[in-house]
Design an enzyme around this catalytic site. Structure first.
Site, PDB file in Angstrom:
ATOM      1  N   ASP A  32       0.837  -1.194   0.000  1.00  0.00           N
ATOM      2  CA  ASP A  32       0.000   0.000   0.000  1.00  0.00           C
ATOM      3  C   ASP A  32       0.875   1.247   0.000  1.00  0.00           C
ATOM      4  O   ASP A  32       2.018   1.227   0.484  1.00  0.00           O
ATOM      5  CB  ASP A  32      -0.908   0.019   1.238  1.00  0.00           C
ATOM      6  CG  ASP A  32      -1.894  -1.134   1.255  1.00  0.00           C
ATOM      7  OD1 ASP A  32      -2.209  -1.655   0.167  1.00  0.00           O
ATOM      8  OD2 ASP A  32      -2.348  -1.508   2.351  1.00  0.00           O
ATOM      9  N   ARG A  33       0.321   2.318  -0.503  1.00  0.00           N
ATOM     10  CA  ARG A  33       1.083   3.571  -0.622  1.00  0.00           C
ATOM     11  C   ARG A  33       1.680   4.012   0.714  1.00  0.00           C
ATOM     12  O   ARG A  33       2.830   4.467   0.782  1.00  0.00           O
ATOM     13  CB  ARG A  33       0.168   4.672  -1.177  1.00  0.00           C
ATOM     14  CG  ARG A  33       0.845   6.008  -1.355  1.00  0.00           C
ATOM     15  CD  ARG A  33      -0.107   7.023  -1.965  1.00  0.00           C
ATOM     16  NE  ARG A  33       0.531   8.307  -2.177  1.00  0.00           N
ATOM     17  CZ  ARG A  33      -0.055   9.347  -2.757  1.00  0.00           C
ATOM     18  NH1 ARG A  33      -1.302   9.249  -3.193  1.00  0.00           N
ATOM     19  NH2 ARG A  33       0.593  10.481  -2.914  1.00  0.00           N
TER      20      ARG A  33
END
Length: 306
Positions: free
Chosen positions: A136-137
């Site tokens: 995930d970012r």
């Protein structure tokens, strides 16, 4: 009509996947229609989409309209410098990066660039760079990038089984019970009205299993090690929330109490870090890679210990 000889790096790859990679901008439906009609041929013969390429094969490609490639996005110097300093492992077939929080793994959804676009600009001599898996970012830590198709295929095979051991550190709200070592709850992807992608526990979803163990206990929080046994989107985050202990700093899967606690300890990002990878590739010794917590997360732990 053009002909293309298959090189060693592409040997073993499915024909349809190879075409999707080299025919950027050509609609997927057009490629599969051409395969069904026999427009793409190998060594002058018709083949199916799942044909595995062999070094030296001659691929015939019919005339296709292929849009001119768009200009590569400009990568900010800040991210370029960060990535160059955070290469943990490099060999002829693989890169492992300690990804910083805040950088997506690829462009899309309003983002012009991500980790993979940055790497392709930093390393133009690498003809093949593809993400092996995703983070995930807002998650930091170890991520694998293949430099050869054969390595990508092998690691994907291992990820579908138990050949890759991935461990994460997460700071969760409350005191995680010692006896809760496994969270098993099926996950279903969902799109909320705002367009934001969310995942929820749903008995109609895909099977998902995460192992948890306590690393350190604090008054109102627990540092846990999470081991995803399956690889679903947002799995660790949703399983922690489902267990009643959301990860601190998680803006998607949290509650008011956890958000208040995160603010009180000065946490400004998701406290989730991919800290270790263990796997092996054919004809190579096993790899055990680790990435220490970033300074901002270590600072949070030091304050909690006080």
């Amino acid at each position: 009509m053009r002909q293309q000889q298959i090189e060693a790096d592409s040997a073993g790859q499915r024909l349809d996947n190879y075409l999707l990679k080299i025919l950027k901008g050509v609609p997927k439906t057009r490629i599969y229609r051409g395969l069904r009609k026999g427009e793409f041929r190998i060594n002058k013969g018709r083949v199916k989409a799942d044909y595995r390429l062999v070094e030296g094969d001659i691929l015939r490609i019919p005339p296709l309209h292929q849009p001119a490639p768009s200009a590569a996005p400009m990568i900010p110097g800040f991210w370029a410098a960060q990535i160059a300093q955070r290469i943990v492992h490099e060999d002829p077939g693989l890169l492992v990066i300690n990804k910083p929080s805040g950088l997506a793994v690829h462009g899309g959804s309003g983002l012009n660039y991500g980790l993979i676009e940055c790497l392709r600009q930093l390393r133009p001599e690498d003809r093949f760079l593809e993400l092996v898996h995703r983070l995930d970012r807002d998650t930091s830590g170890l991520i694998m990038v293949a430099r050869k198709p054969a390595v990508l295929r092998e690691l994907h095979r291992q990820l579908r089984g138990e050949g890759v051991d991935k461990r994460y550190l997460a700071l969760v709200a409350g005191r995680w019970p010692k006896e809760r070592r496994i969270v098993e709850a099926p996950l279903q992807k969902n799109i909320v009205q705002s367009g934001e992608r969310m995942v929820k526990v749903d008995r109609e979803g895909k099977s998902a299993v995460t192992g948890f163990s306590i690393v350190e206990q604090f008054a109102d929080a627990t540092l846990v090690e999470a081991r995803p046994i399956t690889g679903r989107t947002h799995q660790i985050r949703v399983h922690a929330q489902f267990a009643g202990h959301p990860i601190l700093g998680d803006s998607k899967y949290s509650d008011d109490q956890a958000e208040t606690l995160a603010r009180s300890i000065g946490l400004k990002r998701l406290f989730l870090h991919a800290r270790s990878l263990r796997f092996s590739l054919p004809e190579q010794p096993p790899l055990q890679l680790e990435a220490a917590l970033d300074d901002d997360l270590e600072f949070i732990l030091k304050n909690l210990r006080k």
